[in-house]
Design a protein around this motif. Sequence first.
Motif, PDB file in Angstrom:
ATOM      1  N   GLN A 142       0.845  -1.189   0.000  1.00  0.00           N
ATOM      2  CA  GLN A 142       0.000   0.000   0.000  1.00  0.00           C
ATOM      3  C   GLN A 142       0.887   1.248   0.000  1.00  0.00           C
ATOM      4  OE1 GLN A 142      -3.302  -0.469  -0.365  1.00  0.00           O
ATOM      5  NE2 GLN A 142      -2.863  -2.673  -0.275  1.00  0.00           N
ATOM      6  N   ASP A 143       0.257   2.390  -0.105  1.00  0.00           N
ATOM      7  CA  ASP A 143       0.981   3.666  -0.117  1.00  0.00           C
ATOM      8  C   ASP A 143       1.513   3.956   1.284  1.00  0.00           C
ATOM      9  OD1 ASP A 143       1.960   6.189  -0.367  1.00  0.00           O
ATOM     10  OD2 ASP A 143       0.097   7.106  -1.085  1.00  0.00           O
ATOM     11  N   ARG A 144       2.820   3.819   1.468  1.00  0.00           N
ATOM     12  CA  ARG A 144       3.414   4.000   2.798  1.00  0.00           C
ATOM     13  C   ARG A 144       3.256   5.423   3.318  1.00  0.00           C
ATOM     14  NH1 ARG A 144       8.919   0.862   4.143  1.00  0.00           N
ATOM     15  NH2 ARG A 144       8.397  -1.200   3.342  1.00  0.00           N
ATOM     16  N   MET A 145       3.220   6.397   2.429  1.00  0.00           N
ATOM     17  CA  MET A 145       3.153   7.792   2.862  1.00  0.00           C
ATOM     18  C   MET A 145       1.741   8.175   3.297  1.00  0.00           C
ATOM     19  SD  MET A 145       6.251   8.465   2.574  1.00  0.00           S
ATOM     20  CE  MET A 145       6.155  10.196   3.007  1.00  0.00           C
ATOM     21  N   SER A 146       0.762   7.326   3.003  1.00  0.00           N
ATOM     22  CA  SER A 146      -0.624   7.673   3.327  1.00  0.00           C
ATOM     23  C   SER A 146      -1.409   6.412   3.648  1.00  0.00           C
ATOM     24  CB  SER A 146      -1.265   8.410   2.132  1.00  0.00           C
ATOM     25  OG  SER A 146      -2.615   8.724   2.418  1.00  0.00           O
ATOM     26  N   LEU A 147      -1.072   5.797   4.789  1.00  0.00           N
ATOM     27  CA  LEU A 147      -1.769   4.578   5.176  1.00  0.00           C
ATOM     28  C   LEU A 147      -3.077   4.953   5.877  1.00  0.00           C
ATOM     29  CD1 LEU A 147      -1.457   1.522   4.972  1.00  0.00           C
ATOM     30  CD2 LEU A 147      -0.569   1.541   7.299  1.00  0.00           C
ATOM     31  N   VAL A 148      -4.031   5.367   5.094  1.00  0.00           N
ATOM     32  CA  VAL A 148      -5.354   5.746   5.603  1.00  0.00           C
ATOM     33  C   VAL A 148      -6.184   4.477   5.770  1.00  0.00           C
ATOM     34  CG1 VAL A 148      -5.276   8.032   4.576  1.00  0.00           C
ATOM     35  CG2 VAL A 148      -6.150   6.104   3.235  1.00  0.00           C
ATOM     36  N   PRO A 149      -7.333   4.564   6.476  1.00  0.00           N
ATOM     37  CA  PRO A 149      -8.167   3.368   6.654  1.00  0.00           C
ATOM     38  C   PRO A 149      -8.458   2.618   5.364  1.00  0.00           C
ATOM     39  CG  PRO A 149      -8.960   5.102   8.093  1.00  0.00           C
ATOM     40  CD  PRO A 149      -7.857   5.704   7.256  1.00  0.00           C
ATOM     41  N   ASP A 150      -8.648   3.338   4.270  1.00  0.00           N
ATOM     42  CA  ASP A 150      -8.949   2.674   2.995  1.00  0.00           C
ATOM     43  C   ASP A 150      -7.825   1.726   2.596  1.00  0.00           C
ATOM     44  OD1 ASP A 150     -10.608   2.432   0.533  1.00  0.00           O
ATOM     45  OD2 ASP A 150      -8.803   3.259  -0.403  1.00  0.00           O
ATOM     46  N   LEU A 173      -1.111  -2.281  15.042  1.00  0.00           N
ATOM     47  CA  LEU A 173      -0.386  -1.633  13.955  1.00  0.00           C
ATOM     48  C   LEU A 173       0.191  -0.338  14.521  1.00  0.00           C
ATOM     49  CD1 LEU A 173       0.362  -1.767  10.966  1.00  0.00           C
ATOM     50  CD2 LEU A 173      -1.804  -0.626  10.437  1.00  0.00           C
ATOM     51  N   LEU A 174       1.498  -0.328  14.755  1.00  0.00           N
ATOM     52  CA  LEU A 174       2.121   0.819  15.406  1.00  0.00           C
ATOM     53  C   LEU A 174       1.886   2.099  14.613  1.00  0.00           C
ATOM     54  CD1 LEU A 174       3.545  -1.486  17.014  1.00  0.00           C
ATOM     55  CD2 LEU A 174       5.499   0.063  17.204  1.00  0.00           C
ATOM     56  N   GLY A 175       1.479   3.122  15.344  1.00  0.00           N
ATOM     57  CA  GLY A 175       1.178   4.401  14.720  1.00  0.00           C
ATOM     58  C   GLY A 175      -0.259   4.531  14.275  1.00  0.00           C
ATOM     59  N   TYR A 176      -1.032   3.418  14.339  1.00  0.00           N
ATOM     60  CA  TYR A 176      -2.398   3.456  13.823  1.00  0.00           C
ATOM     61  C   TYR A 176      -3.440   2.935  14.823  1.00  0.00           C
ATOM     62  CZ  TYR A 176      -0.141   4.574   9.465  1.00  0.00           C
ATOM     63  OH  TYR A 176       0.618   5.205   8.513  1.00  0.00           O
ATOM     64  N   GLY A 177      -3.204   1.784  15.437  1.00  0.00           N
ATOM     65  CA  GLY A 177      -4.182   1.258  16.387  1.00  0.00           C
ATOM     66  C   GLY A 177      -4.345  -0.238  16.262  1.00  0.00           C
ATOM     67  N   ILE A 178      -5.568  -0.702  16.504  1.00  0.00           N
ATOM     68  CA  ILE A 178      -5.896  -2.126  16.437  1.00  0.00           C
ATOM     69  C   ILE A 178      -6.704  -2.402  15.175  1.00  0.00           C
ATOM     70  CG2 ILE A 178      -7.419  -3.896  17.433  1.00  0.00           C
ATOM     71  CD1 ILE A 178      -6.487  -3.123  20.161  1.00  0.00           C
ATOM     72  N   GLU A 224     -18.561  -9.279  11.644  1.00  0.00           N
ATOM     73  CA  GLU A 224     -19.149 -10.097  10.593  1.00  0.00           C
ATOM     74  C   GLU A 224     -18.079 -10.910   9.852  1.00  0.00           C
ATOM     75  OE1 GLU A 224     -22.412 -10.446   9.919  1.00  0.00           O
ATOM     76  OE2 GLU A 224     -22.770  -9.200  11.676  1.00  0.00           O
ATOM     77  N   PRO A 225     -18.463 -12.033   9.275  1.00  0.00           N
ATOM     78  CA  PRO A 225     -17.525 -12.798   8.447  1.00  0.00           C
ATOM     79  C   PRO A 225     -16.954 -11.924   7.328  1.00  0.00           C
ATOM     80  CG  PRO A 225     -19.509 -14.075   8.857  1.00  0.00           C
ATOM     81  CD  PRO A 225     -19.786 -12.699   9.370  1.00  0.00           C
ATOM     82  N   GLY A 226     -15.639 -11.916   7.196  1.00  0.00           N
ATOM     83  CA  GLY A 226     -15.003 -11.113   6.154  1.00  0.00           C
ATOM     84  C   GLY A 226     -14.868  -9.643   6.477  1.00  0.00           C
ATOM     85  N   GLU A 227     -15.390  -9.232   7.617  1.00  0.00           N
ATOM     86  CA  GLU A 227     -15.331  -7.814   7.994  1.00  0.00           C
ATOM     87  C   GLU A 227     -14.010  -7.505   8.698  1.00  0.00           C
ATOM     88  OE1 GLU A 227     -17.894  -4.514  10.600  1.00  0.00           O
ATOM     89  OE2 GLU A 227     -18.105  -6.657  11.019  1.00  0.00           O
ATOM     90  N   ALA A 228     -13.544  -6.277   8.552  1.00  0.00           N
ATOM     91  CA  ALA A 228     -12.401  -5.778   9.314  1.00  0.00           C
ATOM     92  C   ALA A 228     -12.830  -4.543  10.080  1.00  0.00           C
ATOM     93  CB  ALA A 228     -11.233  -5.450   8.384  1.00  0.00           C
ATOM     94  N   VAL A 229     -12.314  -4.419  11.286  1.00  0.00           N
ATOM     95  CA  VAL A 229     -12.591  -3.269  12.142  1.00  0.00           C
ATOM     96  C   VAL A 229     -11.271  -2.611  12.496  1.00  0.00           C
ATOM     97  CG1 VAL A 229     -13.407  -2.548  14.413  1.00  0.00           C
ATOM     98  CG2 VAL A 229     -14.729  -4.210  13.101  1.00  0.00           C
ATOM     99  N   LEU A 230     -11.174  -1.305  12.273  1.00  0.00           N
ATOM    100  CA  LEU A 230     -10.003  -0.522  12.647  1.00  0.00           C
ATOM    101  C   LEU A 230     -10.404   0.420  13.770  1.00  0.00           C
ATOM    102  CD1 LEU A 230      -7.185   0.822  12.320  1.00  0.00           C
ATOM    103  CD2 LEU A 230      -8.195   2.247  10.516  1.00  0.00           C
ATOM    104  N   ILE A 231      -9.696   0.323  14.896  1.00  0.00           N
ATOM    105  CA  ILE A 231      -9.900   1.246  16.007  1.00  0.00           C
ATOM    106  C   ILE A 231      -8.605   2.034  16.143  1.00  0.00           C
ATOM    107  CG2 ILE A 231     -10.601   1.493  18.408  1.00  0.00           C
ATOM    108  CD1 ILE A 231     -11.513  -1.504  18.232  1.00  0.00           C
TER     109      ILE A 231
END
Length: 492
Positions: A142-150, A173-178, A224-231
């Motif tokens: 992914q784009d290292r300079m802009s690791l946004v939720p997307d 994920l260091l710098g971002y969360g869980i 949900e199955p196949g779902e990802a959650v970012l906190i």
Amino acid sequence: MCGIIGIVGKSEVASALYDGLTVLQHRGQDAAGIATIDGSRLRLHKGNGLVQDVFQRDDMLGLRGHVGIGHCRYPTAGSDGSAEAQPLYVNSPYGIALAHNGNLVNTETLRREMYQDDRRHINTDSDSEILLNVLAHELQIQDRMSLVPDNIFKAIAGVHRRCVGGYAVATLLLGYGIVAFRDRHGIRPLVLGERDTAEGKEYAVASESVAFDILGFRLVRDIEPGEAVLITLDGELHSRQCGEPAVHAPCIFEYVYLARPDSMMEDVSVYKARLRMGERLAAKIQRLKPGHGIDAVIPIPDTSRTAASSLAQALGVPMREGFVKNRYIGRTFIMPGQSERVKSVRRKLNPLPLEFRKKNVLLVDDSIVRGTTSKQIIQMARDAGARKVFFASAAPPVRYPNIYGIDMPKAAELVAHGRTEEEVEQLLGADWLVYLDLDDLVAAVSEGNDDLHDFDTSCFSGEYVTGVELTYLDQLEFSRSDEAKDKRRQVG
């Protein structure tokens, strides 16, 4: 099975993670670990043993940070002791720590891809290390300079495309969360919780909702199955469906044995599901043996107690506590070798002769796997003076290995594999043996949620929802045999 938990809080989380792991201890007694984010550093402590043995005061003081994950480990095929205690960590990209419950079934393919295409070295036999490195690679592209939720969710989608099996994962994920996610079939459980504090809202993920109860979190829903959650580190919640649609098929053995009765899974109370199992088993007994002559129903502590209580009530027979359990012996099913399991039964259970003498007793267990424990318990009941010993299983015959994270032995070591129920009855030494039918088990669980129609029933039916290659089953059969485990322990 393993237990995982993750918390994004407004204050230090190490003690909460410790408490959560003690509640999830039934899911794994082999090793435990906690990782936290402390500014730009990862703090990690793990080791072999129970949660209370792994973490001492100084260890806990070193686990600073308001974001962290925890893991209690149950060893499966290929396990290598402390080298595979979790969370696992890789420093590139960003720094990722991972806690995993489940099992991948395409590990050899992924291992080759890791080496040939991704240029990553896998140092153990652990599928969790492979999963961690797949995630690391997908994040790296992914784009290292802009690791946004997307971009994070795109990486998780890549994991789902490559990994086959059952998995529930919590990662730091260091710098971002869980980041927490679940396989496309939802085989292994994962739930989301929240709680309000004076400083703001806190979020948690865990294998079972019971971990939230002790910590004061509210159960929000199943992930949900196949779902990802970012906190995120500052407590923002993002979620996205990252996996291609697949049959939703949670593991039904969670309801039979693995989960605590006070947990909610897939919006189904495990306790009520087990009550319904007992009721349906009683109906089968009344149908097959209307003049059963049972004087007492005796549960084999502890998992079968709920089903035994409703079974006894439906039969109009008193339930009695015929075995006293030593609380300081681990769960027999997840002990590493057959010799250890054999020795543990009499250390674990002691009969009360008063409840057996000159009685026709119905012993109730949650399931019968190898049959070794069941055979010994039946003999213990006879030695205590029972006139007749009937045996009931609140699950169907276990005839096939589970490949999604439960260390059931190779097929030849399963007492029901290749045998009729009558042959198993004779082998165990019971006067009569009765199993719950698979249709009744499915109905008992799905009755709690009208949207649940399919389950992973592979250990009963031999049908694997992800599909599986025969070569994988052959390899797994050897690695899960007691012979192979004994050799690994000798080498270790």
